[in-house]
Design a protein around this motif. Sequence first.
Motif, mmCIF file in Angstrom:
data_model
loop_
_atom_site.group_PDB
_atom_site.id
_atom_site.type_symbol
_atom_site.label_atom_id
_atom_site.label_comp_id
_atom_site.label_asym_id
_atom_site.label_seq_id
_atom_site.Cartn_x
_atom_site.Cartn_y
_atom_site.Cartn_z
ATOM 1 N N TYR A 1 0.849 -1.188 0.000
ATOM 2 C CA TYR A 1 0.000 0.000 0.000
ATOM 3 C C TYR A 1 0.885 1.239 0.000
ATOM 4 O O TYR A 1 1.734 1.395 0.870
ATOM 5 C CB TYR A 1 -0.887 0.039 1.243
ATOM 6 N N TYR A 2 0.700 2.100 -0.972
ATOM 7 C CA TYR A 2 1.384 3.386 -1.000
ATOM 8 C C TYR A 2 0.367 4.436 -0.591
ATOM 9 O O TYR A 2 -0.497 4.819 -1.372
ATOM 10 C CB TYR A 2 1.921 3.684 -2.404
ATOM 11 N N THR A 3 0.443 4.863 0.638
ATOM 12 C CA THR A 3 -0.537 5.813 1.154
ATOM 13 C C THR A 3 0.086 6.665 2.247
ATOM 14 O O THR A 3 1.076 6.275 2.869
ATOM 15 C CB THR A 3 -1.783 5.087 1.695
ATOM 16 N N MET A 4 -0.513 7.812 2.491
ATOM 17 C CA MET A 4 -0.071 8.676 3.572
ATOM 18 C C MET A 4 -0.902 8.461 4.827
ATOM 19 O O MET A 4 -0.643 9.061 5.852
ATOM 20 C CB MET A 4 -0.160 10.147 3.138
ATOM 21 N N MET A 5 -1.897 7.582 4.735
ATOM 22 C CA MET A 5 -2.750 7.309 5.884
ATOM 23 C C MET A 5 -1.988 6.502 6.923
ATOM 24 O O MET A 5 -1.199 5.622 6.585
ATOM 25 C CB MET A 5 -3.996 6.534 5.450
ATOM 26 N N LEU B 1 -5.391 3.498 10.694
ATOM 27 C CA LEU B 1 -6.612 3.692 9.910
ATOM 28 C C LEU B 1 -6.777 2.609 8.847
ATOM 29 O O LEU B 1 -7.893 2.223 8.512
ATOM 30 C CB LEU B 1 -6.609 5.067 9.262
ATOM 31 N N MET B 2 -5.668 2.129 8.337
ATOM 32 C CA MET B 2 -5.733 1.079 7.312
ATOM 33 C C MET B 2 -6.065 -0.281 7.927
ATOM 34 O O MET B 2 -6.815 -1.061 7.363
ATOM 35 C CB MET B 2 -4.394 0.987 6.563
ATOM 36 N N PHE B 3 -5.455 -0.569 9.077
ATOM 37 C CA PHE B 3 -5.621 -1.860 9.740
ATOM 38 C C PHE B 3 -5.993 -1.627 11.195
ATOM 39 O O PHE B 3 -5.146 -1.719 12.077
ATOM 40 C CB PHE B 3 -4.324 -2.672 9.655
#
Length: 74
Positions: A3-7, A11-13
């Motif tokens: 996952y390439y994200t700034m979150m 929040l993702m897991f």
Amino acid sequence: MIYYTMMPEELMFPTHEEEYKKQTIIEKNGVQLLVQQASHSQYEILRVLSSNPSHYLDEQYCPGQKIIMGVTEQ
């Protein structure tokens, strides 16, 4: 999968509420520790909650270490 994200990871897991119920803060030999109960009297150190750098270098307080706590030690 990557996952390439700034979150933030939380929040993702998200962690389930039941995992937090197993955690507690204890004081052992003057050092506050965040621990998670592994069995009836055995706890696993998750974090060292101290402002003293020497506590982080002490091997007995390393995250992942198992400690046995009696009723009178908490």
